[in-house]
Design a protein around this motif. Structure first.
Motif: not given
Length: 331
Positions: A293-301, A133-139, A152-154
């Protein structure tokens, strides 16, 4: 009695023989610092046992140096296992982890996402259902449960569909033909993908019954009733927790595993090797899932742009004592 203050930025700078700005650059990693100078600052920080508060760092840099991890529940032992892999990878990269659990409730999931966005630079998210019902607004990176609603998310996931196909191939190789299928909940993308992979590759197999169950050891009475069906050769379970629950029910019915019926799980949680007999299952690459997962998120951040990337990691069949080659049973 007055409380002694801790070391300040100026104390560190004086001990290292550098400016306070240089100490700040090292602490916050905001500008390049020569290796020799960085080493002096780090020695001074260690000698003085200097600790910057997370809130102060966030105010100065706009970064928390923390990753949010949202789990659907903590009862399924696979999720704490995955959380440990994420935590180890995040710490190795200098980031803390902030945990939350949604208990697979859409309203609680929305609240947890909002809370994590206040405390973390980005979120690794195992959704509780197919349509949040809600999507993240941060990476954010979706872990384990990709779905069309989150395209739309990795995403990083084991190849659940291929895992289901591997179960079908194992059943066929063992010579079983009549299947009892303990399918996972319809709200779980991973469970549905496993089931689809199995059914799409079930040539020559007869699905005697198909029962939807939650990921729990305590199977409902309806599942216990179908497990007593003498026609089935093998029980295919949505995950290891369900398989262990089924093993307990079958034992209570006096049904020998694998003598009377074989049993197959999915995940390869630590318990799987400790049951009696040990459980045949499909192993997910847990450490790699967490690290990717951590590597992909830090890339987006860090600001990586571009379309979402979706990665499926291979799974592995682990044959143990709950399966054997099928032999015709006497009437």
């Amino acid at each position: 009695m007055t409380k002694s203050r801790g070391p300040t930025l100026r104390d560190v700078a004086e001990r290292a023989g550098v400016s306070t700005a240089t100490v700040s650059f090292v602490l916050n990693d905001t500008k390049p610092v020569a290796a020799a100078t960085r080493a002096k600052v780090e020695r001074a920080l260690a000698a003085l046992d200097y600790r910057m508060s997370p809130s102060a760092r966030a105010l100065r840099t706009g970064r928390h140096h923390a990753i949010g991890l949202l789990l659907p529940d903590l009862a399924n032992p696979f999720f704490p296992l995955l959380a440990q892999a994420v935590t180890e990878s995040a710490w190795a990269r200098g980031h803390a982890i902030v945990f939350a659990s949604s208990r697979a409730d859409p309203a609680e999931e929305a609240e947890a996402l909002a809370a994590l966005e206040e405390r973390a630079d980005g979120i690794i998210w195992i959704p509780g259902g197919i349509a949040p019902t809600r999507l993240p607004t941060r990476p954010a990176v979706v872990l384990d449960r990709p779905s069309p609603a989150l395209i739309a998310y990795d995403s990083i996931s084991a190849d659940h569909y291929a895992g289901g196909a591997a179960v079908a191939a194992l059943v066929q190789r063992l010579g079983h033909r009549r299947i009892g299928l303990l399918a996972g909940p319809a709200t779980s993308p991973s469970a549905q993908s496993r089931c689809a992979g199995f059914l799409d590759h079930a040539e020559g197999l007869e699905i005697v019954w198909r029962q939807e169950v939650m990921f729990t050891l305590d199977l409902p009475e309806s599942a216990a009733a179908v497990l007593a069906d003498p026609r089935i050769d093998v029980v295919v379970a949505a995950n290891d927790v369900v398989a262990i629950g089924a093993l307990r029910v079958l034992r209570g019915l006096g049904c020998a595993v694998p003598g009377a019926v074989s049993l197959i799980g999915f995940d390869d949680i630590p318990w799987a090797a400790l049951t009696e007999p040990p459980l045949t299952t499909i192993r997910q690459p847990v450490a790699e899932l967490g690290d990717r997962a951590v590597a992909a998120l830090l890339d987006r951040i860090a600001g990586r742009d571009g379309p979402a990337q979706h990665h499926l990691l291979p799974v592995e069949v682990v044959e143990r004592g709950t399966t054997r080659q099928h032999t015709a049973r006497a009437a």
